[in-house]
Design a protein around this motif. Structure first.
Motif, PDB file in Angstrom:
ATOM      1  N   SER A 101      35.554  30.254  41.370  1.00 50.24           N
ATOM      2  CA  SER A 101      34.781  31.240  42.126  1.00 50.24           C
ATOM      3  C   SER A 101      35.616  32.497  42.356  1.00 50.24           C
ATOM      4  CB  SER A 101      34.335  30.672  43.471  1.00 50.24           C
ATOM      5  OG  SER A 101      33.735  31.679  44.269  1.00 50.24           O
ATOM      6  N   LEU A 102      35.097  33.609  41.839  1.00 54.51           N
ATOM      7  CA  LEU A 102      35.702  34.924  42.049  1.00 54.51           C
ATOM      8  C   LEU A 102      34.719  35.764  42.862  1.00 54.51           C
ATOM      9  CD1 LEU A 102      37.655  37.312  41.526  1.00 54.51           C
ATOM     10  CD2 LEU A 102      36.547  37.602  39.292  1.00 54.51           C
ATOM     11  N   ALA A 103      35.040  36.015  44.123  1.00 57.51           N
ATOM     12  CA  ALA A 103      34.162  36.808  44.986  1.00 57.51           C
ATOM     13  C   ALA A 103      34.463  38.285  44.770  1.00 57.51           C
ATOM     14  CB  ALA A 103      34.359  36.425  46.451  1.00 57.51           C
ATOM     15  N   LEU A 104      33.450  39.024  44.306  1.00 62.95           N
ATOM     16  CA  LEU A 104      33.691  40.383  43.824  1.00 62.95           C
ATOM     17  C   LEU A 104      32.546  41.306  44.223  1.00 62.95           C
ATOM     18  CD1 LEU A 104      35.766  41.856  41.975  1.00 62.95           C
ATOM     19  CD2 LEU A 104      34.294  41.282  40.045  1.00 62.95           C
ATOM     20  N   ASN A 105      32.889  42.519  44.597  1.00 62.39           N
ATOM     21  CA  ASN A 105      31.899  43.535  44.929  1.00 62.39           C
ATOM     22  C   ASN A 105      31.551  44.316  43.660  1.00 62.39           C
ATOM     23  OD1 ASN A 105      30.321  45.594  45.904  1.00 62.39           O
ATOM     24  ND2 ASN A 105      31.838  46.387  47.347  1.00 62.39           N
ATOM     25  N   LEU A 106      30.402  44.000  43.067  1.00 65.03           N
ATOM     26  CA  LEU A 106      29.997  44.647  41.820  1.00 65.03           C
ATOM     27  C   LEU A 106      29.438  46.050  42.047  1.00 65.03           C
ATOM     28  CD1 LEU A 106      28.361  41.697  39.856  1.00 65.03           C
ATOM     29  CD2 LEU A 106      30.628  42.696  39.548  1.00 65.03           C
ATOM     30  N   GLY A 128      35.550  46.843  41.328  1.00 67.78           N
ATOM     31  CA  GLY A 128      34.966  45.549  40.991  1.00 67.78           C
ATOM     32  C   GLY A 128      34.477  45.516  39.557  1.00 67.78           C
ATOM     33  N   ILE A 129      33.811  46.592  39.126  1.00 68.38           N
ATOM     34  CA  ILE A 129      33.343  46.685  37.747  1.00 68.38           C
ATOM     35  C   ILE A 129      34.519  46.737  36.783  1.00 68.38           C
ATOM     36  CG2 ILE A 129      32.096  48.128  36.101  1.00 68.38           C
ATOM     37  CD1 ILE A 129      30.327  46.521  38.027  1.00 68.38           C
ATOM     38  N   ALA A 130      35.590  47.391  37.183  1.00 65.87           N
ATOM     39  CA  ALA A 130      36.781  47.449  36.338  1.00 65.87           C
ATOM     40  C   ALA A 130      37.357  46.049  36.107  1.00 65.87           C
ATOM     41  CB  ALA A 130      37.832  48.361  36.972  1.00 65.87           C
ATOM     42  N   ILE A 158      46.131  42.859  44.954  1.00 71.83           N
ATOM     43  CA  ILE A 158      45.049  41.945  45.345  1.00 71.83           C
ATOM     44  C   ILE A 158      44.744  42.089  46.831  1.00 71.83           C
ATOM     45  CG2 ILE A 158      44.382  39.518  45.559  1.00 71.83           C
ATOM     46  CD1 ILE A 158      46.091  38.965  43.049  1.00 71.83           C
ATOM     47  N   GLN A 159      45.791  42.182  47.639  1.00 71.31           N
ATOM     48  CA  GLN A 159      45.585  42.330  49.074  1.00 71.31           C
ATOM     49  C   GLN A 159      44.900  43.662  49.380  1.00 71.31           C
ATOM     50  OE1 GLN A 159      46.216  39.862  51.375  1.00 71.31           O
ATOM     51  NE2 GLN A 159      44.983  41.217  52.668  1.00 71.31           N
ATOM     52  N   ARG A 160      45.282  44.698  48.654  1.00 72.57           N
ATOM     53  CA  ARG A 160      44.637  46.004  48.857  1.00 72.57           C
ATOM     54  C   ARG A 160      43.154  45.929  48.510  1.00 72.57           C
ATOM     55  NH1 ARG A 160      43.019  49.818  45.615  1.00 72.57           N
ATOM     56  NH2 ARG A 160      44.123  49.004  43.781  1.00 72.57           N
ATOM     57  N   LEU A 161      42.814  45.245  47.399  1.00 75.18           N
ATOM     58  CA  LEU A 161      41.418  45.094  47.016  1.00 75.18           C
ATOM     59  C   LEU A 161      40.645  44.277  48.048  1.00 75.18           C
ATOM     60  CD1 LEU A 161      41.870  44.381  43.198  1.00 75.18           C
ATOM     61  CD2 LEU A 161      41.045  46.495  44.242  1.00 75.18           C
ATOM     62  N   LYS A 162      41.317  43.284  48.589  1.00 72.46           N
ATOM     63  CA  LYS A 162      40.679  42.466  49.620  1.00 72.46           C
ATOM     64  C   LYS A 162      40.424  43.286  50.873  1.00 72.46           C
ATOM     65  CE  LYS A 162      41.065  37.933  51.850  1.00 72.46           C
ATOM     66  NZ  LYS A 162      41.855  36.696  51.961  1.00 72.46           N
ATOM     67  N   ASP A 163      41.408  44.039  51.285  1.00 70.08           N
ATOM     68  CA  ASP A 163      41.256  44.869  52.485  1.00 70.08           C
ATOM     69  C   ASP A 163      40.197  45.946  52.274  1.00 70.08           C
ATOM     70  OD1 ASP A 163      43.261  43.405  53.670  1.00 70.08           O
ATOM     71  OD2 ASP A 163      44.844  44.857  53.213  1.00 70.08           O
ATOM     72  N   GLY A 164      40.027  46.395  51.023  1.00 69.50           N
ATOM     73  CA  GLY A 164      39.050  47.432  50.733  1.00 69.50           C
ATOM     74  C   GLY A 164      37.651  46.922  50.452  1.00 69.50           C
ATOM     75  N   GLY A 165      37.436  45.606  50.614  1.00 69.49           N
ATOM     76  CA  GLY A 165      36.100  45.053  50.426  1.00 69.49           C
ATOM     77  C   GLY A 165      35.678  44.937  48.969  1.00 69.49           C
ATOM     78  N   VAL A 166      36.672  44.879  48.063  1.00 65.24           N
ATOM     79  CA  VAL A 166      36.362  44.751  46.640  1.00 65.24           C
ATOM     80  C   VAL A 166      36.307  43.277  46.241  1.00 65.24           C
ATOM     81  CG1 VAL A 166      37.124  45.301  44.285  1.00 65.24           C
ATOM     82  CG2 VAL A 166      37.421  46.971  46.135  1.00 65.24           C
ATOM     83  N   VAL A 167      37.211  42.480  46.809  1.00 64.67           N
ATOM     84  CA  VAL A 167      37.262  41.046  46.501  1.00 64.67           C
ATOM     85  C   VAL A 167      37.356  40.268  47.795  1.00 64.67           C
ATOM     86  CG1 VAL A 167      38.417  41.478  44.294  1.00 64.67           C
ATOM     87  CG2 VAL A 167      39.782  40.941  46.314  1.00 64.67           C
ATOM     88  N   GLN A 168      37.147  38.958  47.660  1.00 62.42           N
ATOM     89  CA  GLN A 168      37.245  38.067  48.817  1.00 62.42           C
ATOM     90  C   GLN A 168      37.996  36.816  48.408  1.00 62.42           C
ATOM     91  OE1 GLN A 168      33.495  37.141  50.665  1.00 62.42           O
ATOM     92  NE2 GLN A 168      34.265  35.287  51.616  1.00 62.42           N
TER      93      GLN A 168
END
Length: 396
Positions: free
Chosen positions: A67-72, A77-79, A386-396
Motif C-alpha cells: 500500500s502506497l498512500a499518495l496524493n494524485l 504525487g504524479i511524478a 520522504i518526510q518532506r512529502l509526508k509533511d506536505g500532504g503528498v504521501v502517507q
C-alpha cells in the motif's frame, strides 16, 4: 520461484474490478503496488462485514499487495507515479475513461516513459463508443451484458447473483489480457499495449449462444429458474428431507445411467430421448420423473445413488458447507490467516493450482500506507525527502 516473479504491477483502482485482477497477479508472485488516496484509502476497507473497523473483504482482496498512500492531485504525487511506471510491467486502473489523462498520466505519457508497459483499463463500457463516459458498476454490466435478463424465475423480476459477478468477470478478462500482452513483450514480439476491458462486455462474453440463436431463430433466452434451457435433463430437484440437489444428466450415456438409477429405464431406452435435442423438447416430462424419484429419498441417499451410477450431482452448498467440506480442505481452498491484533480467520485458497509455480499468501491486506516508505526508498528517495512529502500532504 512463482509464476510472476519479477513482474511489477501498479494498481490505481478501488473496490472490486481492478483490485481483484491485481490480487490474482499478486498471489502468483507479482509485486503489486497499490496506490491509495490519503486518509481513507480504498473504500473497500469499509465494505460489508468489519473486524475492528476494517473490512474482512479488504484483507482478502489486497493480500500480498503493497500500500502506497499518495496524493494524485499533487504534481509530486504524479511524478512518483511516473517514476514507478518506468520500472513497471503492468498498470491496472478502473477509473472513469479519461481520468488518467486529466491527471497527466494517460497512455501517451506512460508509453513514452516505458514502451514495455501494459496499461489495463477496466470501465463500465470501455474506452470508446457512445457510452464510454457513463458511470458503470458491475451490477450495470450484468444488466447490460445479458445475464440479469436470464437469471431468476419466470414471471417475476430478474434476480441477481449474490456476488459481484460483473466485476469479477471483468477482473479475469483483465488478467488474461495483461498476461497476453506480457507474453508479447517478454518474447520480443512487440511493445506494451492498452488492454481495454468493459464490465458489460465481460459479462456478454460468457453468454454462450445467446446472439446466434436470436439472429437465426428469433429466440430470446428467458429466465428458467434452476434449469438450463435447451439442455436436458439439468435442473434442481427436491429431496425428501427438504434439501435440493442439482443433477446434470444431459450427456447421452449419462442420461441412460440416470434413468436406470431412478428406475426409469423405459425413458433411458426410448429412441426419442437418445440425444439432447429430443430430450430438450420434453424436458418437463423428464424433470417430473426425476423429481418424483428424488422427492421420495433423503439427499444423502440421492447423492450416494447417483455417485454409484456415475451421474454428476451435488448438494447446494452454503458457506458453512464449504468450510467444512473435506475436499475443499484437501485442496487447500480454506486457509487460516492472521489479522492485526492476533485474530485468526479463514480465507479462500488460491486458484488455479499450478504444479511448479504455485501461488501463495505472504500477507493479508495491508494498513493504509504501510509500504509507502519502503516503496519510495526503493525509488531512491531519501528519508528527508520522504518526510518532506509526508509533511506536505503528498504521501502517507
Amino acid at each position: 520461484m512463482t509464476a510472476l516473479s519479477g513482474i511489477r504491477v501498479i494498481e490505481i483502482g478501488t473496490l472490486i474490478a481492478a483490485p481483484f485482477a491485481a490480487r490474482i497477479m499478486a498471489e502468483f508472485g507479482a509485486e503489486v503496488i497499490k496506490i491509495e488516496t490519503l486518509g481513507q484509502g480504498d473504500p473497500l476497507r469499509k465494505w460489508r462485514k468489519l473486524h475492528e473497523g476494517t473490512s474482512l473483504w479488504w484483507y482478502l482482496q489486497s493480500r500480498n499487495k503493497k500500500s502506497l498512500a499518495l496524493n494524485l492531485k499533487s504534481p509530486e504525487g504524479i511524478a512518483i507515479v511516473k517514476q514507478l511506471a518506468k520500472s513497471a510491467d503492468v498498470l491496472i486502473e478502473n477509473l472513469r475513461p479519461g481520468a488518467l489523462e486529466k491527471l497527466g498520466i494517460g497512455w501517451d505519457v506512460l508509453h513514452a516513459l516505458n514502451p514495455k508497459l501494459t496499461l489495463v483499463r477496466i470501465s463500465g463500457y470501455g474506452q470508446s463508443g457512445p457510452y464510454r463516459d457513463r458511470p458503470g458498476f458491475g451490477a450495470i454490466g450484468e444488466a447490460m451484458g445479458g445475464i440479469r435478463y436470464t437469471t431468476g424465475t419466470p414471471g417475476i423480476p430478474p434476480a441477481r447473483v449474490g456476488v459481484s459477478l460483473g466485476d469479477s468477470l471483468a477482473s479475469m478478462h483483465a488478467v488474461i489480457g495483461a498476461l497476453m500482452s506480457l507474453l508479447r513483450v517478454k518474447t520480443g514480439q512487440g511493445e506494451g499495449q492498452v488492454v481495454d476491458v468493459s464490465l458489460a462486455e465481460s459479462v456478454f462474453n460468457v453468454m454462450e449462444s445467446l446472439v446466434p440463436e436470436y439472429d437465426m431463430l428469433g429466440h430470446v433466452r428467458e429466465r428458467s429458474g434452476g434449469s438450463l434451457p435447451g439442455i436436458a435433463p439439468s435442473n434442481t430437484y427436491p429431496t425428501a428431507d427438504g434439501a435440493y440437489v442439482v443433477i446434470a444428466g444431459n450427456s447421452d450415456p449419462i442420461f441412460k445411467r440416470l434413468m436406470a438409477a431412478i428406475g426409469r429405464s423405459d425413458l433411458g431406452e426410448d429412441p426419442a430421448f437418445a440425444h439432447n435435442d429430443g430430450r430438450a423438447i420434453q424436458c418437463d416430462l423428464l424433470d417430473e420423473a426425476i423429481s418424483q424419484w428424488s422427492s421420495r429419498h433423503p439427499i444423502d441417499f440421492v447423492l450416494d445413488t447417483l455417485e454409484k451410477a456415475e451421474v454428476p450431482a451435488g448438494r447446494i452448498y452454503s458457506v458453512a458447507d464449504i468450510v467444512a467440506d473435506p475436499h475443499y480442505l484437501a485442496r487447500g481452498m480454506i486457509l487460516d490467516a492472521d489479522l492485526p491484533g492476533g485474530a485468526s480467520v479463514k480465507m479462500p485458497g488460491i486458484v488455479p493450482k499450478m504444479s511448479d509455480t504455485p501461488g501463495n499468501v505472504n500477507w493479508q491486506g495491508p494498513s493504509l500506507g504501510q509500504h509507502t516508505r519502503a516503496v519510495l526508498g526503493e525509488l531512491g528517495l531519501s528519508e528527508e525527502t520522504i518526510q518532506r512529502l509526508k509533511d506536505g500532504g503528498v504521501v502517507q
